[in-house]
Write an enzyme that holds these catalytic residues in place. Structure first.
Site, PDB file in Angstrom:
ATOM      1  CE1 TYR A   1      -4.587  -0.356   0.255  1.00  0.00           C
ATOM      2  CE2 TYR A   1      -4.319   1.649   0.910  1.00  0.00           C
ATOM      3  CZ  TYR A   1      -5.054   0.749   0.731  1.00  0.00           C
ATOM      4  OH  TYR A   1      -6.302   0.962   0.344  1.00  0.00           O
TER       5      TYR A   1
ATOM      6  CG  ASP B   1      -5.540 -18.243  -0.259  1.00  0.00           C
ATOM      7  OD1 ASP B   1      -5.115 -18.020   0.803  1.00  0.00           O
ATOM      8  OD2 ASP B   1      -5.007 -18.761  -1.226  1.00  0.00           O
TER       9      ASP B   1
ATOM     10  CG  ASP C   1     -14.332  -2.781   1.468  1.00  0.00           C
ATOM     11  OD1 ASP C   1     -13.764  -1.881   2.319  1.00  0.00           O
ATOM     12  OD2 ASP C   1     -14.618  -2.204   0.418  1.00  0.00           O
TER      13      ASP C   1
ATOM     14  CG  ASP D   1      -8.295  -1.598   1.367  1.00  0.00           C
ATOM     15  OD1 ASP D   1      -9.244  -0.928   1.949  1.00  0.00           O
ATOM     16  OD2 ASP D   1      -7.849  -1.594   0.200  1.00  0.00           O
TER      17      ASP D   1
ATOM     18  CE  LYS E   1      -1.560 -17.247  -1.395  1.00  0.00           C
ATOM     19  NZ  LYS E   1      -2.759 -18.138  -1.531  1.00  0.00           N
TER      20      LYS E   1
HETATM   21 MG    MG Z   1     -11.006   0.234   1.138  1.00  0.00          MG
END
Ligand code: MG
Ligand code: NAI
Length: 331
Positions: free
Chosen positions: A122, A202, A230, A226, A169
């Site tokens: 990010y 995952d 969601d 992030d 991961k």
């Molecule tokens: Mg977001």
């Protein structure tokens, strides 16, 4: 009267403006004393002044006791990523707790994502190597991984959660997520009363959809947090319900997880819940627990009574929902 808390308010663009107005109305109704200083940032600001995050806004943010941010549109990275960095808010705390009476997939969901907020993929360290070949750098450090892990375990301890699950991961990103896990395991040893688990990102996504009740506190690198926040929002009824706090040693910035929602902006349709929960997180941050509980329980009552926006099955506008909540508040 006590000295008012100094808050830098940055509504931004789209529904950011609408939900922030609703949240400030609620804060005013708590009786806690605030001084709100408004600053510009975002797409409209860039169109007007040529810059998405003016120096004056940044100074206002660093001078304040807390920042209350709505959302920015295309300039989100220029605004919010820069502010998180300048304020060195290394924690992004994202609770997703279902409301009774709100239609959703999993009505008992109570997941808190503790997302590392300063590094990972990010950081935007991207470059063009050749036309048709772009590279991005993923930075993970021991210092940042250790401090976010400590925060996650402290948060779990103080808020009576049993389990912290590190998301990674490391089977593919052996060095970067390998280090993230190593730091998480080291910190976990200092918290024998908290169960420590690990999950590949995952498979965590599948399990969150099929069996979300197994998760409590998720400790994540930046991008995974992030995405999974969601996903968690989807479990409880949508992005309109999810607040976040960006926290560092010195600064605190509160913002809904959602963006500017151009599809519903300007129509009074935006659910103010995420921003109102940001307000209650800010009250808790200041130790104003009674006021925070007053806001939270009034919000719960309003949602249970379907005094809500359309996304929750109600028919109220953003500000009418805020008013309904105020009508339930004590004092
Ligand atoms: Mg977001
Ligand atoms: P979004 O969060 O704005 O919207 C996604 C979907 O959720 C839309 O259908 C929207 O109507 C719905 N939604 C979001 N908040 C809602 C609310 N309070 N009440 C009811 N429904 C709500 O994400 P999207 O569409 O990906 O991005 C739109 C813009 O927002 C983009 O320009 C993006 O860059 C920006 N953005 C900014 C963020 C920030 O400032 N922190 C975070 C995410 C996106």
């Amino acid at each position: 009267m006590s000295t008012p808390y100094q808050i830098a308010v940055i509504p931004g663009d789209g529904i950011g403006v609408e939900v922030v107005e609703a949240a400030l109305t609620i804060l005013d109704a708590t009786g806690v004393s605030f001084e709100f200083n408004h600053y510009e940032a975002g797409d409209d600001c860039k169109a007007k002044h040529g810059v998405a995050l003016p120096d004056e806004t940044l100074k206002g943010a660093t001078d304040a006791q807390a920042v209350f941010f709505g959302a920015a549109g295309d300039t989100a990275a220029e605004v919010i990523l820069r502010m998180r960095k300048e304020l060195d808010t290394f924690v992004n705390l994202r609770p997703s707790k279902a409301f009774q009476g709100a239609e959703c997939l999993y009505p008992k969901t109570n997941i808190v994502i503790v997302r590392e907020n300063t590094e990972g993929i990010y950081m935007g360290l991207e470059k063009e190597i050749n036309p048709g070949e772009m590279h991005a750098t993923r930075v993970i450090t021991e210092a940042a991984s250790t401090r976010i892990a400590k925060y996650a375990f402290e948060y779990a301890t103080q808020n009576e959660y049993d389990t912290v699950t590190a998301i990674h991961k490391s089977n593919v990103m052996r060095l970067t997520d390998g280090l993230f896990l190593k730091c998480s395991r080291t910190v976990a040893k200092d918290y024998p009363n908290i169960n420590y688990e690990e999950q590949l990102v995952d498979s965590a996504a599948t399990l969150m959809v099929m069996d979300p009740y197994r998760f409590q506190v998720l400790l994540t690198p930046n991008l995974f947090g992030d995405i999974l926040s969601d996903l968690a929002a989807g479990l409880i009824g949508g992005l309109g319900l999810c607040p976040s706090a960006n926290l560092g040693d010195k600064y605190a910035l509160f913002e809904p997880v959602h963006g500017t929602a151009p599809d519903i902006a300007g129509k009074g349709l935006a659910n103010p819940t995420a921003a109102i929960l940001c307000a209650s997180m800010m009250l808790r941050h200041f130790g104003e627990l009674d006021a925070a509980k007053n806001v939270e329980s009034s919000l719960e009552t309003a949602i249970a009574n379907k005094q809500s926006t359309a996304d929750l099955g109600g028919s109220l506008s953003t500000m009418d929902m805020a008013q309904a909540i105020i009508n339930h508040m004590k004092g």
